[in-house]
Enzyme design. Structure first.
Site, PDB file in Angstrom:
ATOM      1  N   ASP A 112       0.811  -1.219   0.000  1.00  0.00           N
ATOM      2  CA  ASP A 112       0.000   0.000   0.000  1.00  0.00           C
ATOM      3  C   ASP A 112       0.844   1.269   0.000  1.00  0.00           C
ATOM      4  O   ASP A 112       0.377   2.324   0.416  1.00  0.00           O
ATOM      5  CB  ASP A 112      -0.914   0.007   1.233  1.00  0.00           C
TER       6      ASP A 112
ATOM      7  N   HIS B  31     -24.830  -3.246   3.290  1.00  0.00           N
ATOM      8  CA  HIS B  31     -23.407  -3.039   3.056  1.00  0.00           C
ATOM      9  C   HIS B  31     -23.046  -3.162   1.572  1.00  0.00           C
ATOM     10  O   HIS B  31     -21.978  -3.652   1.214  1.00  0.00           O
ATOM     11  CB  HIS B  31     -22.575  -4.011   3.901  1.00  0.00           C
TER      12      HIS B  31
ATOM     13  N   ASP C  81     -24.244   6.662   1.740  1.00  0.00           N
ATOM     14  CA  ASP C  81     -23.649   6.626   3.075  1.00  0.00           C
ATOM     15  C   ASP C  81     -22.176   6.945   2.895  1.00  0.00           C
ATOM     16  O   ASP C  81     -21.428   6.171   2.279  1.00  0.00           O
ATOM     17  CB  ASP C  81     -23.841   5.243   3.698  1.00  0.00           C
TER      18      ASP C  81
ATOM     19  N   ASP D 203     -19.783  10.722   9.426  1.00  0.00           N
ATOM     20  CA  ASP D 203     -20.525   9.573   8.887  1.00  0.00           C
ATOM     21  C   ASP D 203     -21.963  10.008   8.687  1.00  0.00           C
ATOM     22  O   ASP D 203     -22.703  10.194   9.660  1.00  0.00           O
ATOM     23  CB  ASP D 203     -20.429   8.397   9.855  1.00  0.00           C
TER      24      ASP D 203
ATOM     25  N   HIS E 110     -30.849  -2.698  12.099  1.00  0.00           N
ATOM     26  CA  HIS E 110     -29.627  -2.241  12.765  1.00  0.00           C
ATOM     27  C   HIS E 110     -29.977  -1.313  13.926  1.00  0.00           C
ATOM     28  O   HIS E 110     -31.131  -0.914  14.099  1.00  0.00           O
ATOM     29  CB  HIS E 110     -28.687  -1.550  11.778  1.00  0.00           C
TER      30      HIS E 110
ATOM     31  N   HIS F 298     -23.983   4.655  16.511  1.00  0.00           N
ATOM     32  CA  HIS F 298     -22.733   4.149  17.084  1.00  0.00           C
ATOM     33  C   HIS F 298     -21.870   5.334  17.480  1.00  0.00           C
ATOM     34  O   HIS F 298     -22.096   6.472  17.055  1.00  0.00           O
ATOM     35  CB  HIS F 298     -21.996   3.259  16.070  1.00  0.00           C
TER      36      HIS F 298
ATOM     37  N   HIS G 146     -16.497   3.888  13.574  1.00  0.00           N
ATOM     38  CA  HIS G 146     -17.132   3.160  14.672  1.00  0.00           C
ATOM     39  C   HIS G 146     -16.160   3.242  15.838  1.00  0.00           C
ATOM     40  O   HIS G 146     -15.328   2.361  16.048  1.00  0.00           O
ATOM     41  CB  HIS G 146     -17.419   1.706  14.270  1.00  0.00           C
TER      42      HIS G 146
ATOM     43  N   GLU H 128     -29.183   7.152  13.103  1.00  0.00           N
ATOM     44  CA  GLU H 128     -29.413   6.707  11.731  1.00  0.00           C
ATOM     45  C   GLU H 128     -30.505   5.636  11.597  1.00  0.00           C
ATOM     46  O   GLU H 128     -30.238   4.523  11.157  1.00  0.00           O
ATOM     47  CB  GLU H 128     -28.109   6.165  11.139  1.00  0.00           C
TER      48      GLU H 128
ATOM     49  N   TYR I 279     -36.128  -0.546   5.238  1.00  0.00           N
ATOM     50  CA  TYR I 279     -35.694  -1.221   4.013  1.00  0.00           C
ATOM     51  C   TYR I 279     -36.745  -2.275   3.675  1.00  0.00           C
ATOM     52  O   TYR I 279     -36.889  -3.263   4.390  1.00  0.00           O
ATOM     53  CB  TYR I 279     -34.320  -1.860   4.220  1.00  0.00           C
TER      54      TYR I 279
ATOM     55  N   ARG J  19     -32.440   5.528   4.612  1.00  0.00           N
ATOM     56  CA  ARG J  19     -31.759   5.783   5.879  1.00  0.00           C
ATOM     57  C   ARG J  19     -31.415   7.265   5.947  1.00  0.00           C
ATOM     58  O   ARG J  19     -31.002   7.859   4.949  1.00  0.00           O
ATOM     59  CB  ARG J  19     -30.484   4.940   6.003  1.00  0.00           C
TER      60      ARG J  19
ATOM     61  N   GLU K   4     -29.075   9.672   8.345  1.00  0.00           N
ATOM     62  CA  GLU K   4     -28.041   9.580   9.381  1.00  0.00           C
ATOM     63  C   GLU K   4     -27.358  10.922   9.584  1.00  0.00           C
ATOM     64  O   GLU K   4     -26.946  11.571   8.623  1.00  0.00           O
ATOM     65  CB  GLU K   4     -26.991   8.542   8.981  1.00  0.00           C
TER      66      GLU K   4
END
Length: 433
Positions: A34, A238, A255, A266, A345, A349, A356, A379, A383, A400, A402
């Site tokens: 990387d 996801h 998101d 976020d 969910h 968080h 997170h 958030e 769905y 959603r 958030e």
């Protein structure tokens, strides 16, 4: 962030450590694969040091006469700097990053056992970096071998990551300012995507608008892989492929988060691809927005972590009953968790240096109290998949909303409040720019 902030954190940690203790914290290793991407420092390491380079080790030894804070790092090397950029070196470790003492990282095996030999308790984040775990074990074994010669080997270990997570949970004013700056960037990125959006584009084209806005404002990377989910993809939590066409009449859920100076934002927004909500889309959207507002009303000092979630559940369950998507009495449906088919969910968080962020949600198996300085996302979402027992008019609507929220002495502050979140605001932004 000024170096004094990092020094205050180290002093706070020292004040929590028992007599005869020391703390050891390695930097994140550098991945040779990387090297063409920005190096990302370990959050715990950066939190205490502000030091951005790999191949480094922070050691904190309370009451050490030569200095309590030791930094091992790479030495200056002009040839390597030609290829990879400037290094702090030992001089920079002390002058720029406020280390009391600095040594070459190549000498840790020679120096560290000597520093550890009078230590009875070791604060260390075991399990993060296997190669360094083995070094720690090797040094302790060396000292145990010499125990008969009056040498003391650490016989107790405290998980340093747990200690730092609790410290990081309550943000200082300097940290809040970093979070506000990160929030401002992601707000503008979402607005940019909304203005750019139109039927026929690919999801990745909206992602490109997000990334462009982040880079032009100094964010070398997003806080996490950006999600751009059009149509039915919004019902997959996801989804990160971002490679399908955005269709007229459907919604798109984005998101995305910025990372600025190691602090993350976020934010999620859902909006119509053509700029106008349909009746069904508007109905579900406003139900999610109502749930978010109910959750926000439960966010202030003294409230339990779970109370905003419970408030959102009640609004969503009642709303789905009224629409005929859920059938039954609300209390029974909540008890059976029937809502989880459509809202699976939690309500949020912790947020901070990591998207997170660390920190327990329960203390002694009890939901923890919200306190000033904590930062969290809020958030809720709904769905609705295509299914034979659901009226077709609701199929593939995934929404959603958030936002990032700071808990204050008097309640809370929505750090991302400047991003439109009502139907009217979103449509106005998309139609009028």
């Amino acid at each position: 962030m000024i170096m004094g902030e990092f020094k205050q954190r180290r002093q706070k940690l020292i004040g929590m450590m028992n007599e005869g203790s020391m703390a050891i914290l390695p930097a994140a290793p550098e991945n040779p694969r990387d090297l063409h991407y920005p190096y990302h420092q370990d959050s715990h390491f950066y939190y205490l040091t502000g030091f951005p380079e790999p191949e480094a080790l922070a050691v904190i030894v309370p009451h050490r006469e030569q200095g309590q804070y030791i930094l091992f790092c790479r030495e200056k090397d002009k040839e390597k700097e030609t290829w990879n950029g400037k290094r702090a070196g030992l001089e920079g470790a002390c002058e720029t990053y406020n280390a009391d003492d600095a040594f070459p990282i190549t000498q840790i095996d020679d120096i560290m056992p000597g520093i550890m030999e009078s230590c009875s308790c070791l604060y260390y984040p075991m399990g993060y970096y296997q190669a360094f775990d083995e070094k720690i074990t090797g040094w302790i074994n060396q000292l145990r071998y010499r125990a008969g010669k009056g040498v003391v080997a650490p016989h107790k270990m405290v998980y340093l990551d747990f200690v730092l997570e609790e410290m990081r949970l309550r943000k200082t004013e300097a940290e809040v300012e970093e979070l506000r700056a990160s929030a401002k960037i992601i707000i503008n990125a979402h607005k940019r995507a909304m203005r750019f959006c139109k039927p026929g584009l690919y999801e990745y084209e909206l992602e490109a608008e997000i990334v462009h806005e982040l880079l032009r404002n100094g964010c070398r990377s997003a806080a996490f892989p950006t999600i751009v989910a059009g149509g039915k993809n919004a019902c997959t939590l996801h989804y990160i492929e971002n490679n399908e066409v955005l269709n007229d009449g459907e919604l798109v859920l984005i998101d995305a988060g910025a990372e600025l100076n190691h602090y993350a934002s976020d934010v999620s927004r859902t909006f119509p691809i053509n700029g106008r909500f349909t009746r069904q889309q508007k109905t579900i959207y406003e139900l999610v927005l109502k749930a978010q507002r109910a959750a926000l009303n439960q966010i202030y000092p003294g409230k339990k972590w779970n109370e905003p979630y419970q408030a959102a559940i009640k609004v969503i369950t009642q709303g789905l009953i009224e629409l005929g998507i859920l059938v039954g009495k609300m209390d029974k449906l909540i008890e059976e968790e029937a809502y989880k088919r459509f809202y699976m969910h939690r309500v949020g968080h912790w947020l901070g240096m990591d998207v997170h962020d660390g920190g327990n949600y329960k203390v002694d198996d009890v939901w923890r109290d919200l306190e000033p300085g904590m930062v969290m996302t809020v958030e809720p979402g709904i769905y609705i998949p295509a299914a034979i027992d659901i009226p077709e008019e609701w199929w593939n609507i995934g929404i959603r909303i958030e936002d990032d929220v700071l808990i204050t002495e008097g309640g809370h502050e929505v750090l991302t409040a400047d991003l439109p979140n009502t139907v009217a605001e979103i449509e106005a932004l998309m139609v009028n720019g």
